[in-house]
Design an enzyme around this catalytic site. Sequence first.
Site, PDB file in Angstrom:
ATOM      1  N   ASP A  35     -38.246 -13.108  37.101  1.00  0.00           N
ATOM      2  CA  ASP A  35     -38.698 -14.024  36.114  1.00  0.00           C
ATOM      3  C   ASP A  35     -38.794 -13.509  34.610  1.00  0.00           C
ATOM      4  OD1 ASP A  35     -40.939 -12.544  36.687  1.00  0.00           O
ATOM      5  OD2 ASP A  35     -42.004 -14.192  37.101  1.00  0.00           O
ATOM      6  N   HIS A 238     -20.110   6.753  22.876  1.00  0.00           N
ATOM      7  CA  HIS A 238     -21.013   5.989  23.470  1.00  0.00           C
ATOM      8  C   HIS A 238     -21.998   6.523  24.158  1.00  0.00           C
ATOM      9  CE1 HIS A 238     -17.673   2.645  22.512  1.00  0.00           C
ATOM     10  NE2 HIS A 238     -18.373   3.097  21.284  1.00  0.00           N
ATOM     11  N   ASP A 255     -26.955   7.461  15.603  1.00  0.00           N
ATOM     12  CA  ASP A 255     -26.270   6.165  15.394  1.00  0.00           C
ATOM     13  C   ASP A 255     -27.255   5.047  15.616  1.00  0.00           C
ATOM     14  OD1 ASP A 255     -24.687   3.961  14.697  1.00  0.00           O
ATOM     15  OD2 ASP A 255     -23.047   4.910  15.800  1.00  0.00           O
ATOM     16  N   ASP A 266     -25.947  -0.457  10.117  1.00  0.00           N
ATOM     17  CA  ASP A 266     -25.236   0.377  11.125  1.00  0.00           C
ATOM     18  C   ASP A 266     -25.130   1.784  10.500  1.00  0.00           C
ATOM     19  OD1 ASP A 266     -23.667   1.627  12.834  1.00  0.00           O
ATOM     20  OD2 ASP A 266     -21.812   0.196  12.671  1.00  0.00           O
ATOM     21  N   HIS A 345     -11.454   7.648  16.633  1.00  0.00           N
ATOM     22  CA  HIS A 345     -11.661   6.218  16.336  1.00  0.00           C
ATOM     23  C   HIS A 345     -11.399   5.879  14.886  1.00  0.00           C
ATOM     24  CE1 HIS A 345     -15.344   7.237  13.972  1.00  0.00           C
ATOM     25  NE2 HIS A 345     -15.710   8.071  14.810  1.00  0.00           N
ATOM     26  N   HIS A 349     -15.321  -1.014  10.374  1.00  0.00           N
ATOM     27  CA  HIS A 349     -15.421  -2.493  11.015  1.00  0.00           C
ATOM     28  C   HIS A 349     -16.199  -3.189  10.129  1.00  0.00           C
ATOM     29  CE1 HIS A 349     -19.322  -1.609  12.508  1.00  0.00           C
ATOM     30  NE2 HIS A 349     -18.960  -0.410  12.986  1.00  0.00           N
ATOM     31  N   HIS A 356     -20.080  -5.253  15.231  1.00  0.00           N
ATOM     32  CA  HIS A 356     -18.857  -5.242  14.957  1.00  0.00           C
ATOM     33  C   HIS A 356     -18.711  -6.933  14.581  1.00  0.00           C
ATOM     34  CE1 HIS A 356     -18.650  -1.745  17.709  1.00  0.00           C
ATOM     35  NE2 HIS A 356     -18.858  -1.366  16.520  1.00  0.00           N
ATOM     36  N   TYR A 383     -15.263  15.240  16.434  1.00  0.00           N
ATOM     37  CA  TYR A 383     -15.867  15.781  17.505  1.00  0.00           C
ATOM     38  C   TYR A 383     -15.052  16.850  18.178  1.00  0.00           C
ATOM     39  CZ  TYR A 383     -17.294  11.001  16.224  1.00  0.00           C
ATOM     40  OH  TYR A 383     -17.627  10.167  15.543  1.00  0.00           O
ATOM     41  N   ARG A 400     -20.671  12.665  12.935  1.00  0.00           N
ATOM     42  CA  ARG A 400     -20.319  11.490  12.287  1.00  0.00           C
ATOM     43  C   ARG A 400     -21.196  11.151  11.041  1.00  0.00           C
ATOM     44  NH1 ARG A 400     -19.621   8.658  16.507  1.00  0.00           N
ATOM     45  NH2 ARG A 400     -21.637   7.286  16.612  1.00  0.00           N
ATOM     46  N   GLU A 402     -22.142   7.746   8.879  1.00  0.00           N
ATOM     47  CA  GLU A 402     -21.870   6.251   8.750  1.00  0.00           C
ATOM     48  C   GLU A 402     -22.603   5.483   7.576  1.00  0.00           C
ATOM     49  OE1 GLU A 402     -22.368   3.959  12.515  1.00  0.00           O
ATOM     50  OE2 GLU A 402     -20.826   2.470  11.631  1.00  0.00           O
TER      51      GLU A 402
END
Length: 433
Positions: A35, A238, A255, A266, A345, A349, A356, A383, A400, A402
């Site tokens: 619940d 991911h 990230d 992001d 990648h 985006h 995204h 990477y 990375r 970003e």
Amino acid sequence: MNHEVFAARRRNLLQRLGNGVAIVPTAPERVRNRDTHHPYRFDSYFWYLTGFPEPEAVLVLAGGEQPQSLLFCRGKNEEREIWDGFRYGPEAAREAFGVDAAYPIEELDSRLPELLADRARLWHSIGHDSEWDARIAAALNTVRGQSRSGKRAPAEIRDLRAELDQLRLVKDAHELDCMQRAADIASAGHARAMAACRPGMAEYELEAELTYEFRRRGASAHAYPPIVAGGANACILHYVENDKLLADGTLVLIDAGCEVEGYASDITRTFPVGGRFTGPQKDAYEIVLAAQAAAIAAIRPGAHFMTPHEAAVRVLTQGMVDLGLLKGDLDTLIEGKAYSRFYMHRTGHWLGLDVHDAGEYKEGDNWMLLQPGMTLTVEPGLYIRPGEGVPEHLHGIGIRIEDDVAVTASGCHVYTTAPRSVAEIEEVMRHGA
Ligand code: GLY
Ligand code: MN
Ligand code: MN
């Protein structure tokens, strides 16, 4: 909240609907276990047009000579409000959200046939939710059953998302303001995590620093599951377990972004767990940073969506040659996508209500041209998994960087501000944010 902003969007969409009727439900509540429910998050399209935060709500837009916005929502309910909190109810909702009329959600199915009758077109997110598809089909069939009394069902069913995606691709001032606030909070969260980081901590301890800063400053939630990836975990794109220990001498990649009034930020930062980059880490980091700078410099109105990616790939590929990861002629390596072993990648985006975000990437056969007001990420990476020909001192380095940018009349504005250069990062790690 200024409800005129949402009313203006509805008017804008209504103009595109002609003699059509659009049905826009918000997201359902989802059970997590027994619940207990997942934290509620409205549907982004519904939110874009209403700013109405409650579940069990549907917007109906009726185009034509007298365009109308109708909201169906939960009724007032003293008993439920004692347990679960405030509900607007139709009367207060009509006033507060500036729709032309509002009804209890229970009346939707009985009112739908009348709303659909004698309309040329029905607009809906077909295929998004099979229960809604069936509900709308039932209403259409009711209208069809009334043909002998002269009622006609819409002959055309169109996907509403195609229209809304075009509108959502170019942000208005209200959206840019929300996105700036989400960016400011996430930037502070990243700086906080850097300042708190110590060898021997668990990845989830840095996640906690981000969550603390996001909530402390009023963001509603993380915009997506945060990635806190120590060492070689950064090479898993991911990675979300966030449960390993952070070792001195390694990097950590975070990230993470937050949500403000529905809008996402992001951001990715990569920094040394012990506060100082080693020589090889710095070499690799500077390559990704230069790739990001090249991508950002390529963003301007009239450039197409892949221009920044192409600029980043050129710098990254040259960097891979300089690091001894690739050998050969630069153009040949780019042409043959040799870089994809270490950079697999895209460089960005669309960003907005969804991390995204909505919006096509191509117009016909061509990549979308950038326009002022579009918002996107710029997130090159490198990477380096152990493997044939990979120098040992680079094994397990994953980086990375970003940031979030808005296209402007003359170029773009980078509106995320977390520490980014080697000097800025080492300074924050030494002295705090
Ligand atoms: N955090 C998801 C992305 O960077 O695309
Ligand atoms: Mn991203
Ligand atoms: Mn990201």
